[in-house]
Motif scaffolding. Sequence first.
Motif, PDB file in Angstrom:
ATOM      1  N   LYS A  23     -78.341 -27.420  59.614  1.00  0.00           N
ATOM      2  CA  LYS A  23     -77.971 -27.207  61.016  1.00  0.00           C
ATOM      3  C   LYS A  23     -77.962 -25.729  61.377  1.00  0.00           C
ATOM      4  O   LYS A  23     -77.966 -25.370  62.543  1.00  0.00           O
ATOM      5  N   HIS A  24     -77.913 -24.859  60.361  1.00  0.00           N
ATOM      6  CA  HIS A  24     -77.986 -23.425  60.636  1.00  0.00           C
ATOM      7  C   HIS A  24     -79.421 -22.955  60.853  1.00  0.00           C
ATOM      8  O   HIS A  24     -79.660 -21.771  61.057  1.00  0.00           O
ATOM      9  N   VAL A  82     -66.645 -13.938  59.822  1.00  0.00           N
ATOM     10  CA  VAL A  82     -68.019 -14.243  60.235  1.00  0.00           C
ATOM     11  C   VAL A  82     -68.148 -15.722  60.583  1.00  0.00           C
ATOM     12  O   VAL A  82     -68.655 -16.093  61.648  1.00  0.00           O
ATOM     13  N   CYS A  83     -67.665 -16.571  59.697  1.00  0.00           N
ATOM     14  CA  CYS A  83     -67.817 -18.019  59.901  1.00  0.00           C
ATOM     15  C   CYS A  83     -66.909 -18.509  61.027  1.00  0.00           C
ATOM     16  O   CYS A  83     -67.338 -19.261  61.901  1.00  0.00           O
ATOM     17  N   CYS A  86     -67.873 -18.404  64.813  1.00  0.00           N
ATOM     18  CA  CYS A  86     -68.601 -19.506  65.451  1.00  0.00           C
ATOM     19  C   CYS A  86     -67.877 -20.849  65.277  1.00  0.00           C
ATOM     20  O   CYS A  86     -68.184 -21.804  65.971  1.00  0.00           O
ATOM     21  N   HIS A  87     -66.947 -20.923  64.329  1.00  0.00           N
ATOM     22  CA  HIS A  87     -66.313 -22.220  64.024  1.00  0.00           C
ATOM     23  C   HIS A  87     -64.805 -22.198  64.243  1.00  0.00           C
ATOM     24  O   HIS A  87     -64.032 -22.589  63.378  1.00  0.00           O
ATOM     25  N   HIS A 111     -68.262 -24.183  50.815  1.00  0.00           N
ATOM     26  CA  HIS A 111     -69.519 -24.484  51.503  1.00  0.00           C
ATOM     27  C   HIS A 111     -70.707 -23.742  50.904  1.00  0.00           C
ATOM     28  O   HIS A 111     -70.612 -22.557  50.610  1.00  0.00           O
TER      29      HIS A 111
HETATM   30  C1  HEC Z   1     -73.754 -17.579  64.919  1.00  0.00           C
HETATM   31  C2  HEC Z   1     -72.929 -18.744  64.787  1.00  0.00           C
HETATM   32  C3  HEC Z   1     -72.647 -19.311  63.408  1.00  0.00           C
HETATM   33  C4  HEC Z   1     -72.185 -18.645  62.297  1.00  0.00           C
HETATM   34  C5  HEC Z   1     -71.941 -17.143  62.129  1.00  0.00           C
HETATM   35  C6  HEC Z   1     -71.917 -19.663  61.299  1.00  0.00           C
HETATM   36  N1  HEC Z   1     -72.231 -20.900  61.788  1.00  0.00           N
HETATM   37 FE1  HEC Z   1     -71.960 -22.694  60.856  1.00  0.00          FE
HETATM   38  N2  HEC Z   1     -72.854 -23.647  62.412  1.00  0.00           N
HETATM   39  C7  HEC Z   1     -73.288 -23.041  63.564  1.00  0.00           C
HETATM   40  C8  HEC Z   1     -73.931 -24.051  64.396  1.00  0.00           C
HETATM   41  C9  HEC Z   1     -74.525 -23.822  65.785  1.00  0.00           C
HETATM   42  C10 HEC Z   1     -73.853 -25.272  63.690  1.00  0.00           C
HETATM   43  C11 HEC Z   1     -74.355 -26.641  64.150  1.00  0.00           C
HETATM   44  C12 HEC Z   1     -73.204 -27.268  64.882  1.00  0.00           C
HETATM   45  C13 HEC Z   1     -73.492 -28.627  65.410  1.00  0.00           C
HETATM   46  O1  HEC Z   1     -74.552 -29.187  65.169  1.00  0.00           O
HETATM   47  O2  HEC Z   1     -72.568 -29.115  66.080  1.00  0.00           O
HETATM   48  C14 HEC Z   1     -73.153 -24.994  62.444  1.00  0.00           C
HETATM   49  C15 HEC Z   1     -72.835 -25.943  61.499  1.00  0.00           C
HETATM   50  C16 HEC Z   1     -72.061 -25.705  60.360  1.00  0.00           C
HETATM   51  C17 HEC Z   1     -71.633 -26.702  59.435  1.00  0.00           C
HETATM   52  C18 HEC Z   1     -71.882 -28.214  59.524  1.00  0.00           C
HETATM   53  C19 HEC Z   1     -73.173 -28.500  58.837  1.00  0.00           C
HETATM   54  C20 HEC Z   1     -73.528 -29.976  58.870  1.00  0.00           C
HETATM   55  O3  HEC Z   1     -74.511 -30.321  58.205  1.00  0.00           O
HETATM   56  O4  HEC Z   1     -72.866 -30.741  59.573  1.00  0.00           O
HETATM   57  C21 HEC Z   1     -70.929 -26.071  58.441  1.00  0.00           C
HETATM   58  C22 HEC Z   1     -70.271 -26.684  57.234  1.00  0.00           C
HETATM   59  C23 HEC Z   1     -70.942 -24.667  58.761  1.00  0.00           C
HETATM   60  N3  HEC Z   1     -71.624 -24.474  59.934  1.00  0.00           N
HETATM   61  C24 HEC Z   1     -70.343 -23.694  57.987  1.00  0.00           C
HETATM   62  C25 HEC Z   1     -70.486 -22.324  58.209  1.00  0.00           C
HETATM   63  C26 HEC Z   1     -70.038 -21.296  57.298  1.00  0.00           C
HETATM   64  C27 HEC Z   1     -69.368 -21.562  55.983  1.00  0.00           C
HETATM   65  C28 HEC Z   1     -70.337 -20.096  57.872  1.00  0.00           C
HETATM   66  C29 HEC Z   1     -70.083 -18.718  57.301  1.00  0.00           C
HETATM   67  C30 HEC Z   1     -70.723 -18.446  56.006  1.00  0.00           C
HETATM   68  C31 HEC Z   1     -70.967 -20.371  59.150  1.00  0.00           C
HETATM   69  N4  HEC Z   1     -71.041 -21.735  59.317  1.00  0.00           N
HETATM   70  C32 HEC Z   1     -71.393 -19.405  60.044  1.00  0.00           C
HETATM   71  C33 HEC Z   1     -73.153 -21.720  63.906  1.00  0.00           C
HETATM   72  C34 HEC Z   1     -72.701 -20.723  63.077  1.00  0.00           C
END
Ligand code: HEC
Length: 291
Positions: A23-24, A82-83, A86-87, A111
């Motif tokens: 999803k990233h 950082v994480c 957005c979360h 994660h």
């Molecule tokens: C710039 C924004 C951003 C950053 C920074 C970010 N994420 Fe995300 N992340 C997202 C987006 C957008 C999604 C997709 C969300 C959705 O589909 O609802 C997501 C989804 C996820 C998911 C769900 C994945 C799944 O398969 O359902 C996880 C777990 C996650 N992020 C963990 C992290 C972690 C750990 C970090 C830091 C290392 C991080 N994120 C940093 C934007 C970000």
Amino acid sequence: DAVCTKCHDESEAKPLLSIYQTKHGVRADARTPSCQSCHGRSEQHVSGGKGVGEASRPTPDIVFKTKSALNPTLDAATQVEVCIGCHKGGQRMHWEGSQHSSRDVVCASCHSVHVKADPVLNKSSQQEVCFSCHKTERAQTHRLSTHPLAAGKMGCSDCHNPHGTTGPKLLSKGSVNETCQSCHAEQRGPFLWEHEPVTEACTNCHTPHGSNNAPLLKARAPWLCQSCHSGDHAAQVNSGANLQGGALTMANGNQLLAGAAARAQMGGRACLNCHMVVHGSNHPAGSKFQR
Ligand code: HEC
Ligand code: HEC
Ligand code: HEC
Ligand code: HEC
Ligand code: HEC
Ligand code: HEC
Ligand code: HEC
Ligand code: HEC
Ligand code: HEC
Ligand code: HEC
């Protein structure tokens, strides 16, 4: 991402670019992070060396690792920020000050963002992630009586919210009982006759992760019951001699049939043969949990 993928490509030992299959990596979504939204601009890292394999290259602005003996000086707060940026909210509402946060466990401790399927999000692989730090629970889930965790039918996150909660022990619902009763509605009550330890906490008698006494009991009856009930009646039930010899005398002077009591013992269920509904009774005459 081109800045980074110039050097970090398919040839990496760990497949970094499979992040594009998560999803990233959904390019159509404007919220999707780039390499730099997670690792920082990392200008010195990009320009600081002569090429791939350069040992003196400064590290990127943000490197995600779990704090350990090998990495004792990592700045957990910066990684998490950082994480969280957005979360925010949702399940992570209570991250700040939670048991994991206050012990410098970071998002990346659980994660894995560069692999196609993050193991912690899947019930059958999740527990291995948790067990890397929680060894006691690993042993418990291999006992005779357990929740179907090893089978992958349940995950730790069915009862815990590892991101933080308002209740004790990171339980996903506010209390032990609310957590258990979210699946075990039969034991929820309210009952006409409540058994105090049940309304207080299921964990007075049960262990959540595993036990050698089915079903998930801390001890077998009669010992379980006798840890709280030490009256004459309870004591006599447990003494084989007394039961064989004659009638079992209740604290109030009533006599129970020796045969019934002996059978109760022989069945190995002791108190439970007579007190059958230990979780509570709705029968008008069920004050002693016999019906
Ligand atoms: C710039 C924004 C951003 C950053 C920074 C970010 N994420 Fe995300 N992340 C997202 C987006 C957008 C999604 C997709 C969300 C959705 O589909 O609802 C997501 C989804 C996820 C998911 C769900 C994945 C799944 O398969 O359902 C996880 C777990 C996650 N992020 C963990 C992290 C972690 C750990 C970090 C830091 C290392 C991080 N994120 C940093 C934007 C970000
Ligand atoms: C000129 C080549 C080059 C470029 C461009 C480059 N890197 Fe690196 N990177 C390296 C080398 C070499 C290493 C050390 C060996 C390795 O782990 O692959 C490294 C290591 C890393 C590490 C691991 C650091 C550690 O201590 O574990 C991360 C994270 C990283 N790079 C991220 C990035 C990001 C993000 C970008 C883009 C902003 C980027 N790199 C751009 C060459 C490069
Ligand atoms: C959602 C945040 C996020 C994004 C986007 C992201 N990374 Fe990472 N990166 C991490 C985390 C977290 C780790 C720690 C290891 C893991 O979780 O897989 C990591 C680890 C690394 C490593 C070290 C691998 C190792 O363990 O030796 C490199 C190199 C790296 N990332 C490069 C990149 C590059 C290049 C991009 C862009 C294609 C990128 N990262 C995009 C979060 C991210
Ligand atoms: C102790 C392990 C652990 C840590 C630390 C952790 N997570 Fe999670 N995370 C999980 C588990 C387990 C799930 C799956 C939850 C479920 O199945 O309900 C999850 C799910 C998620 C999801 C997807 C579900 C959702 O709410 O959209 C996101 C996003 C996420 N975590 C982000 C983070 C961020 C950001 C951090 C750091 C602040 C973090 N996690 C720290 C274990 C962890
Ligand atoms: C990187 C190591 C690490 C990982 C991975 C990890 N934990 Fe923890 N966990 C800790 C630490 C440290 C504590 C603090 C309490 C302690 O000393 O045990 C803790 C505490 C807990 C507690 C008890 C809270 C309390 O009040 O006593 C629960 C429940 C818990 N973790 C569940 C999980 C679950 C579920 C997972 C997997 C999704 C997980 N943990 C993954 C390190 C970890
Ligand atoms: C059926 C619900 C349930 C499941 C599934 C579950 N737990 Fe627990 N866990 C609990 C309860 C309830 C407690 C509190 C026990 C108590 O207070 O006696 C607890 C406590 C803990 C503690 C704190 C132990 C202590 O001594 O304070 C840790 C760590 C923990 N669980 C980790 C895990 C891990 C890892 C998994 C997945 C393998 C897991 N739990 C699965 C319900 C559950
Ligand atoms: C997410 C749902 C869920 C939660 C929450 C949950 N359980 Fe369970 N429980 C199950 C499942 C599924 C089984 C296995 C049933 C089976 O095998 O027939 C089970 C089995 C049991 C058994 C054994 C039943 C038997 O016949 O062997 C006991 C006792 C039990 N749970 C107590 C608890 C306690 C105490 C809690 C709270 C700490 C709790 N459960 C929380 C789903 C849950
Ligand atoms: C006073 C001790 C005690 C407490 C407290 C307790 N239980 Fe039990 N539980 C037992 C005993 C003993 C059995 C075994 C009954 C049997 O073998 O007939 C049992 C069996 C179970 C079973 C297996 C199905 C069944 O009825 O045989 C489940 C599920 C269960 N308990 C859930 C719970 C939940 C949920 C709570 C909290 C609301 C709870 N228990 C509190 C003693 C207790
Ligand atoms: C954690 C302590 C605890 C455990 C374990 C426990 N009980 Fe109780 N029980 C109580 C308390 C407290 C009461 C209510 C106060 C009282 O009347 O003694 C009670 C009440 C009772 C009563 C009704 C007493 C009356 O006078 O109305 C019966 C019968 C009973 N328990 C049977 C059992 C059986 C059978 C077991 C084992 C499966 C058991 N208890 C396990 C604490 C416990
Ligand atoms: C042969 C059946 C039988 C067995 C076995 C049995 N009980 Fe009882 N128990 C009764 C009856 C019948 C009463 C109600 C007597 C009355 O109404 O005065 C009772 C009453 C009680 C009471 C209420 C207070 C008291 O002492 O009068 C408690 C507590 C109790 N039992 C606990 C236990 C425990 C603990 C065990 C196992 C060690 C056990 N019982 C085994 C039949 C039994």
